[in-house]
Design a protein around this motif. Sequence first.
Motif: not given
Length: 369
Positions: A161-178, A203-211
């Motif tokens: 009931x609380x998880x994001x409906x769709x996956x989304x990305x929060x960018x970071x300038x000069x990111x060292x990690x994903x 950010x992933x929906x809670x039901x996102x499969x491992x693949x």
Amino acid sequence: MQETPALLVLENGSVYRGTAFGYIGEAKGEVVFNTSLTGYQEILTDPSYAGQMVAMTYPLIGNYGVTPDDNESSKVWASAFIVREVSHIHSNFEASGSLEDYLKAAKVMGLAGIDTRKLVREIREKGAMRGVISAIDLNEGSLREKALSIPEMTGQDLVKTVTAEKNYVLEKADARYHVAAFDYGIKSNILRILQNCGCRVTVLNAATPVEEVLKLNPDGVFLSNGPGDPAAVGYAIDTIRALAEYNRSTRPLPVFGICLGHQLLSLALGAETYKLKFGHHGSNHPVKNLDSNKIEITSQNHGFAVKMDSLPEDLEMTHLNLYDQTVEGVRHRSLPCFSVQYHPEAAPGPHDSHYLFDLFTDMMDRAKN
């Protein structure tokens, strides 16, 4: 100002008479108490409170108003808010409005004027209980029947009931990690801290499969906080177990969990969970770091915990709650997986445990080499 009478009736028949504020109507949920002195807006917008009515132990609430910067998610998740006294005026240079108007706009009911000390004592003695607050039905018997009809928290999967409906990305300038972050009810400040640590976050929906997770080729996986019974979120447990197997068979992929994420990781690695009598909710809980022997004052919000005597041999306890000797942190003895029960990002709360995010980035650095 004309006051509107309202009742809180618990499932055991206890009645608390007060006045309604915010949205005038009816609300239901499990009644819990929070011992924080400040941070009511962050508490209200924490998705971990889905399905719960929150009673504040501090007697005066609302005196500094609300501001959009203090939201921990996009909406109020607590089903109702219970206070001894609500301030109808506020003083804060950052405030954009009053608590009362904020709840009214969110269609969330508030109850003021009850003896919150008595309510807290009752919950501590008898445990968290289901309850109904109403300003439209003042029949005690009717409200108790409604309270008894509310599903118990045990067995409930509220993550969906609380998880994001769709996956989304929060960018970071000069990111060292994903970082791939599972949203089981993730708080905004967690995402801010991950970005401040140099992470681009998917950010992933809670039901996102491992693949799908592995296709992202992340440097690490984060398991967020969230509401409800961890044992009921079977799909998340299966995914985390698959990530652990990937760690064993393919390459190191650090996993860091907090709160519900801690419980889910523990379940996936072979431990068990149980429902606490009244949970841990507040920003002043002492926790002992068993590695350093230092005491951290922590922010907590959970109703379930990991059974200490269920920890498998390859899962060691790293942190201990000094209030009730419950498990507050674990790590795998050979895999790069660790978690804590409390909230190192706080909001509200102390910053004693921010170092855990550095441990996560250090772990990702080692996994790259």
